[in-house]
Design an enzyme around this catalytic site. Sequence first.
Site, PDB file in Angstrom:
ATOM      1  N   CYS B  48       0.863  -1.188   0.000  1.00 47.03           N
ATOM      2  CA  CYS B  48       0.000   0.000   0.000  1.00 47.03           C
ATOM      3  C   CYS B  48       0.900   1.240   0.000  1.00 47.03           C
ATOM      4  O   CYS B  48       1.802   1.350   0.839  1.00 47.03           O
ATOM      5  CB  CYS B  48      -0.902  -0.010   1.236  1.00 47.03           C
ATOM      6  SG  CYS B  48      -1.880   1.501   1.411  1.00 47.03           S
ATOM      7  N   ASP B  55      -0.439  -5.866   0.152  1.00 53.31           N
ATOM      8  CA  ASP B  55      -1.698  -6.223  -0.494  1.00 53.31           C
ATOM      9  C   ASP B  55      -1.496  -7.522  -1.257  1.00 53.31           C
ATOM     10  O   ASP B  55      -0.407  -7.788  -1.760  1.00 53.31           O
ATOM     11  CB  ASP B  55      -2.131  -5.112  -1.459  1.00 53.31           C
ATOM     12  CG  ASP B  55      -2.584  -3.856  -0.721  1.00 53.31           C
ATOM     13  OD1 ASP B  55      -3.245  -3.984   0.321  1.00 53.31           O
ATOM     14  OD2 ASP B  55      -2.285  -2.753  -1.195  1.00 53.31           O
ATOM     15  N   VAL B  70       3.760 -12.724 -24.882  1.00 56.52           N
ATOM     16  CA  VAL B  70       4.621 -12.539 -23.722  1.00 56.52           C
ATOM     17  C   VAL B  70       5.110 -13.902 -23.223  1.00 56.52           C
ATOM     18  O   VAL B  70       4.328 -14.858 -23.117  1.00 56.52           O
ATOM     19  CB  VAL B  70       3.896 -11.754 -22.612  1.00 56.52           C
ATOM     20  CG1 VAL B  70       2.671 -12.501 -22.120  1.00 56.52           C
ATOM     21  CG2 VAL B  70       4.839 -11.448 -21.466  1.00 56.52           C
ATOM     22  N   GLU B  71       6.366 -13.992 -22.920  1.00 56.98           N
ATOM     23  CA  GLU B  71       6.956 -15.235 -22.411  1.00 56.98           C
ATOM     24  C   GLU B  71       6.604 -15.341 -20.918  1.00 56.98           C
ATOM     25  O   GLU B  71       6.733 -14.391 -20.158  1.00 56.98           O
ATOM     26  CB  GLU B  71       8.468 -15.197 -22.642  1.00 56.98           C
ATOM     27  CG  GLU B  71       9.159 -16.519 -22.428  1.00 56.98           C
ATOM     28  CD  GLU B  71       9.474 -16.750 -20.982  1.00 56.98           C
ATOM     29  OE1 GLU B  71       9.372 -17.894 -20.508  1.00 56.98           O
ATOM     30  OE2 GLU B  71       9.787 -15.750 -20.302  1.00 56.98           O
ATOM     31  N   SER B  72       6.174 -16.531 -20.486  1.00 57.13           N
ATOM     32  CA  SER B  72       5.557 -16.633 -19.159  1.00 57.13           C
ATOM     33  C   SER B  72       6.554 -16.482 -18.006  1.00 57.13           C
ATOM     34  O   SER B  72       6.198 -15.973 -16.950  1.00 57.13           O
ATOM     35  CB  SER B  72       4.788 -17.942 -19.035  1.00 57.13           C
ATOM     36  OG  SER B  72       5.652 -19.040 -19.052  1.00 57.13           O
ATOM     37  N   HIS B  89      -4.665  -0.485  -5.827  1.00 55.26           N
ATOM     38  CA  HIS B  89      -5.223  -1.609  -6.568  1.00 55.26           C
ATOM     39  C   HIS B  89      -5.551  -1.224  -8.013  1.00 55.26           C
ATOM     40  O   HIS B  89      -5.174  -1.913  -8.956  1.00 55.26           O
ATOM     41  CB  HIS B  89      -6.505  -2.107  -5.896  1.00 55.26           C
ATOM     42  CG  HIS B  89      -6.326  -2.638  -4.527  1.00 55.26           C
ATOM     43  ND1 HIS B  89      -5.108  -2.772  -3.906  1.00 55.26           N
ATOM     44  CD2 HIS B  89      -7.249  -3.097  -3.617  1.00 55.26           C
ATOM     45  CE1 HIS B  89      -5.278  -3.280  -2.696  1.00 55.26           C
ATOM     46  NE2 HIS B  89      -6.552  -3.479  -2.504  1.00 55.26           N
ATOM     47  N   GLU B  90      -6.303  -0.167  -8.185  1.00 51.93           N
ATOM     48  CA  GLU B  90      -6.736   0.232  -9.530  1.00 51.93           C
ATOM     49  C   GLU B  90      -5.529   0.550 -10.409  1.00 51.93           C
ATOM     50  O   GLU B  90      -5.517   0.254 -11.613  1.00 51.93           O
ATOM     51  CB  GLU B  90      -7.641   1.471  -9.483  1.00 51.93           C
ATOM     52  CG  GLU B  90      -8.940   1.273  -8.736  1.00 51.93           C
ATOM     53  CD  GLU B  90      -8.794   1.578  -7.241  1.00 51.93           C
ATOM     54  OE1 GLU B  90      -7.643   1.670  -6.742  1.00 51.93           O
ATOM     55  OE2 GLU B  90      -9.833   1.728  -6.570  1.00 51.93           O
TER      56      GLU B  90
END
Lengths: 157, 157, 157, 157, 157, 157, 157, 157, 157, 157
Positions: B48, B55, B70-72, B89-90
């Site tokens: 936070c 969080d 995208v490579e994982s 969060h947003e």
Amino acid sequence: MSNLTLLGDQSVRYPTDYCPEILETFDNKHPGNDYFVKFNCPEFTSLCPITGQPDFATIYISYVPNIKMVESKSLKLYLFSFRNHGDYHEDCINIIMKDLIKLMDPKYIEVWGKFTPRGGISIDPYANYGKAGTNWQQIAMNRLANHDLYPEKIDNR
Amino acid sequence: MSNLTLLGDQSVRYPTDYCPEILETFDNKHPGNDYFVKFNCPEFTSLCPITGQPDFATIYISYVPNIKMVESKSLKLYLFSFRNHGDYHEDCINIIMKDLIKLMDPKYIEVWGKFTPRGGISIDPYANYGKAGTNWQQIAMNRLANHDLYPEKIDNR
Amino acid sequence: MSNLTLLGDQSVRYPTDYCPEILETFDNKHPGNDYFVKFNCPEFTSLCPITGQPDFATIYISYVPNIKMVESKSLKLYLFSFRNHGDYHEDCINIIMKDLIKLMDPKYIEVWGKFTPRGGISIDPYANYGKAGTNWQQIAMNRLANHDLYPEKIDNR
Amino acid sequence: MSNLTLLGDQSVRYPTDYCPEILETFDNKHPGNDYFVKFNCPEFTSLCPITGQPDFATIYISYVPNIKMVESKSLKLYLFSFRNHGDYHEDCINIIMKDLIKLMDPKYIEVWGKFTPRGGISIDPYANYGKAGTNWQQIAMNRLANHDLYPEKIDNR
Amino acid sequence: MSNLTLLGDQSVRYPTDYCPEILETFDNKHPGNDYFVKFNCPEFTSLCPITGQPDFATIYISYVPNIKMVESKSLKLYLFSFRNHGDYHEDCINIIMKDLIKLMDPKYIEVWGKFTPRGGISIDPYANYGKAGTNWQQIAMNRLANHDLYPEKIDNR
Amino acid sequence: MSNLTLLGDQSVRYPTDYCPEILETFDNKHPGNDYFVKFNCPEFTSLCPITGQPDFATIYISYVPNIKMVESKSLKLYLFSFRNHGDYHEDCINIIMKDLIKLMDPKYIEVWGKFTPRGGISIDPYANYGKAGTNWQQIAMNRLANHDLYPEKIDNR
Amino acid sequence: MSNLTLLGDQSVRYPTDYCPEILETFDNKHPGNDYFVKFNCPEFTSLCPITGQPDFATIYISYVPNIKMVESKSLKLYLFSFRNHGDYHEDCINIIMKDLIKLMDPKYIEVWGKFTPRGGISIDPYANYGKAGTNWQQIAMNRLANHDLYPEKIDNR
Amino acid sequence: MSNLTLLGDQSVRYPTDYCPEILETFDNKHPGNDYFVKFNCPEFTSLCPITGQPDFATIYISYVPNIKMVESKSLKLYLFSFRNHGDYHEDCINIIMKDLIKLMDPKYIEVWGKFTPRGGISIDPYANYGKAGTNWQQIAMNRLANHDLYPEKIDNR
Amino acid sequence: MSNLTLLGDQSVRYPTDYCPEILETFDNKHPGNDYFVKFNCPEFTSLCPITGQPDFATIYISYVPNIKMVESKSLKLYLFSFRNHGDYHEDCINIIMKDLIKLMDPKYIEVWGKFTPRGGISIDPYANYGKAGTNWQQIAMNRLANHDLYPEKIDNR
Amino acid sequence: MSNLTLLGDQSVRYPTDYCPEILETFDNKHPGNDYFVKFNCPEFTSLCPITGQPDFATIYISYVPNIKMVESKSLKLYLFSFRNHGDYHEDCINIIMKDLIKLMDPKYIEVWGKFTPRGGISIDPYANYGKAGTNWQQIAMNRLANHDLYPEKIDNR
Ligand SMILES: [Ca+2]
Ligand SMILES: [Ca+2]
Ligand SMILES: [Ca+2]
Ligand SMILES: [Ca+2]
Ligand SMILES: [Ca+2]
Ligand SMILES: [Ca+2]
Ligand SMILES: [Ca+2]
Ligand SMILES: [Ca+2]
Ligand SMILES: [Ca+2]
Ligand SMILES: [Ca+2]
Ligand SMILES: [Ca+2]
Ligand SMILES: [Ca+2]
Ligand SMILES: [Ca+2]
Ligand SMILES: [Ca+2]
Ligand SMILES: [Ca+2]
Ligand SMILES: [Ca+2]
């Protein structure tokens, strides 16, 4: 159904590598109405092409038959043929779909793989297809556009 | 796949702060058909920005590849880089989406974060995007318009 | 974010009755793309205006921000302010929605309350709103028209 | 049952603070055989004595009656009386147990509270009691010794 | 409770490494009857001491207080102090148990960690302890002997 | 709300047979916005008109109010009035819907009954209605057309 | 089995009030080994003796037969006979147990009722019995002493 | 921990057949208190020795360490070595247990396999062991005697 | 309802092979509004036409009545008639649908079979139909196009 | 294993009536340690001896082998042989247990049947056995004494 060679034949051997030619078909007896057939396949496993470690997935295959339908025991053997074969998650799903399109020429088909996690992340590829010249071409686009609005809860346990 | 530097490299270090440049791509081998790839990421944590308290979230990323994917393993390291980074969060959800758009230029992408509660309330942001000039721009609006009509049951236990 | 007075302020007192003026906002940092924010609030309680007995609900609030966003700690205090306040289920849900519209002027908002049963029957009101002059006005009507086609299984246990 | 004043009396007021004297009893009609009665109480709420913020719990009360039994509507009002009362989780559970022991003099009783999380952690106190001079004294010790070998899965969602 | 310094103090900083000295206690107000207190802690994370990759677990701590009890906010900060600390799963669980024994001198305590998988396997260590000179020493052995006869279903999803 | 005679009246008697005249209404206080109210009624029972054996169902009633709304205690008594009344499953659902339309003149209503099995088969009737002259007439047809695409899993246990 | 009058007799009428004499037995064909028979009865309903409102429960009856066993259709009719009969939850459970003891003289029997909530609280009585002169007398005490250490999660929904 | 050769070594190859010698150990750092370690292994697969068809299982391994503990990455490779190896369900479980006893000389160990069905029936073997000369020998017998009193619900879907 | 011969007739014999002529109808008493009736049939079993081994399924039948409705006891006997009859999964579903169309001439009907696995794969056929000349013909196509976007999780246990 | 005639023999016919002689055994290869083997059999069906209507059950068989073990394909055929055979629930369970005791002479065995409801009530018989002269005789009594303290939740849906 004289063209079915696997169902009821106990002596069939399991293939040792990727083997699409093992797939067999039988005729759709209900061509008058479009309908869905779904295969639930929770026992899929392949190998990572880089590290060689095993990957595991549940694969859901759903299709609308045209003239030919895939025989389920041959599908089992075909999926088994990935067991010692190396391919990425996304490639497995697209390859399975394309092999079944080539085999059956279905009106519609979709394949969804749900893999177990590696490094805390799991990958779920989904591909679909609708036959050109039928209304399933547009339906395929619509189903893709509405795919998985509600992802299932995943906590890796 | 010679441009992949992380997969199969044991000596890679985990980044110590937000680090979008760690993301890597590889080429989509199935450009002929649009399809979805979903990443389930239940091990996301950040701080936070006001109180410094941790969080936790499960993040679901789903996209339709264009030319690059995208490579994982690099995605894992990128998400890890939020571990000691402070953001709301947003903002986390929007930043993740924008970083992946910049990286891959996908046809479509959506990111949904489901955080654990603070003060009895949990927050779940959801953002999505469709590439201009493709039919995925309209699909993105439609998916947003139909987002989460069935909220999952939450009781904080 | 200098206008946030509650987050990080330990001395704030809990209001003793219905108190919409306690709600605070902060600015949307991602105005370029519409997105959803959902609050899961399983700890809502109010009083029956006739009998004085307590009512309990889980409230789901989901909205698309415009310029302002509701700060979550102020939302917690606002919802707390119904604790000793008497109102019917349907009224609580509509009042919460209207207070948040007045506060944030969002593009879209919906509020769904799921109450525990009285006399063997439970009541779940759902209200929504789309801002006039945006495409969310029509979306609101569509979402209402498609509300809850799959009611969750309820057995009062 | 002429000593029951609450059941069927619509005019009863809800108490405004902790109120053990509201509890009422009726006579056990089956004193010949020991048996259990359990109350499931998912609508319990109190206040934190330090911060004033609301706490929520499901409380399970299970007992073996002796001569007197607690009347359920008076139990409802008693539990309601914690609504604006401040006490720690552990204290609420021990107080409820002791009040019911004093009221009923049961052969056995246990009280288990399962609270919602604060700061990411939830607390579940459990207390029990067996009447001295009966075999329930030893049973109480045995039940405590075997308490909760299988903690329920908790993920704060 | 004048010895509690963390609860209600907004300015407390989160520790940056393993920090058992942050733990605080308060007095057990119900010493007359043995009872259980359980903490559900689904937001635990540490680092692998070899690879540096993050580990995640839900930790269940259950104890029977003696004279002192652990204050829950200090427990939260203590668990947070593993965030950037490297230790094996089994060590984390044993260390947490030993720190809490040292802090509280409880009659009984048990700690169960349920970690997310690495390489397809997840590890769940469980340790417990009963105070010598009390009947909880034998109970601890009995609880260990009967530990987890019904492992929860795990499928890594 | 002076026209409400049942809520808060302890002396009301339960009707002994089908009794639609017991239903009462109150005024919708939020006529400015269409919204849904759902009643979950898991305690419905009637008698089979042929064999006299009891039938059990959970009934879900969902509606969009117009000017009048059904009072929930009168709804409880109305549903109770089927207890010793004989009617087929499909008839019960249609009758309940028609009685509520007559009572409230709602913009929209739907009633779904989920009965327990007889002879290994269970029956779930669903009826709905949209008021002529409103957009809910078309919505009713759309909701019926999209009814229950995902039947819940039933195994009679 | 010539003494069975109800099974296979379509013309039997449902009793209109509490009616233990409707119960019938048949002979245990496996007297050489003790074994359990459980009846799951989720369709039990009675009336509150004070308010006349309906009560609903799932009743689980489990017993070890001696010489006689209860015939299941007669059990169904017997349980039906509480439909318009008024009794408290605890009394219903004890009465059912005592009627079946009188009927069958079993070695062991237990009856557990799980009722739906009234006023936010639900009540679950459990009674059991072991025949004097058999080892089931002690087993009954042991089962009671270990009853319901893991109460099911209840949230009234 | 200098004897660990697999953890952190990216170049290790997956074995091609049953390979117990790949198992590695490290020292128990908490020999002062007995404790449990459980491995959840949902990705086990082997071959039927008669038909060659693949078998799948989730395997749960739980043990109390003595001086040595099994290293989890070597356990992963060991379980992988059954992938192209043929053995019956019961044999796999007993062999795994015996290999781990030989490797670690643990105080206690148990292994439970839960296989997917063949011909509509699934098989779940469970074996355990307690070290002679410790109290775990008797505990092993007790745990076996109390094994699986509550079989999980299985419906093959 | 004088044309119903099976309901309430105890002497009816179960058919020994596929027997569509046993189906009976009664008149729809609510022809003024279209509505759905669903039958949940978890006790379906047939034989594999090749191997003779039994197949098991749950069958969901959902329809919108026109003038005639299928009587549920006759439906039970009809489904029973597949017990010793051999047919493939896809054929059973299409045959059941066609028999019911022929019997009732419904506005709409759909039949979904969910079978247990053979060889690790399960098959779920779904067929539907809308009456020509009604709006249900187009609805049937729409429902088929949107069939099963969210396949249920299957793990064969 | 030369005495196994069914496994791998495709030409075997399914028996047409109750047929215990079809059961086959093989030798226990791990006689040195007692262990459990469980069969999950969710596809059991028989006929009611009075009405001829089909009964369905999931049957759980768990045993500790002595010298001989039952071969699973022969078990499948044996259970199939009840398909057109009439017997009461309690008798089926006791007969299955006794046939398997006669076949294998196991140290311990238990059989639990969970049937679907008839007339709103379902019946679950459970029988067990321990071999005289072994410690499993006492264990059998203990397991029976502790049978099913936590009945599963049943609601007939
Ligand atoms: Ca979880
Ligand atoms: Ca999970
Ligand atoms: Ca939850
Ligand atoms: Ca929760
Ligand atoms: Ca429920
Ligand atoms: Ca949860
Ligand atoms: Ca899982
Ligand atoms: Ca069910
Ligand atoms: Ca519930
Ligand atoms: Ca509930
Ligand atoms: Ca299942
Ligand atoms: Ca299953
Ligand atoms: Ca399953
Ligand atoms: Ca699973
Ligand atoms: Ca159920
Ligand atoms: Ca059920």
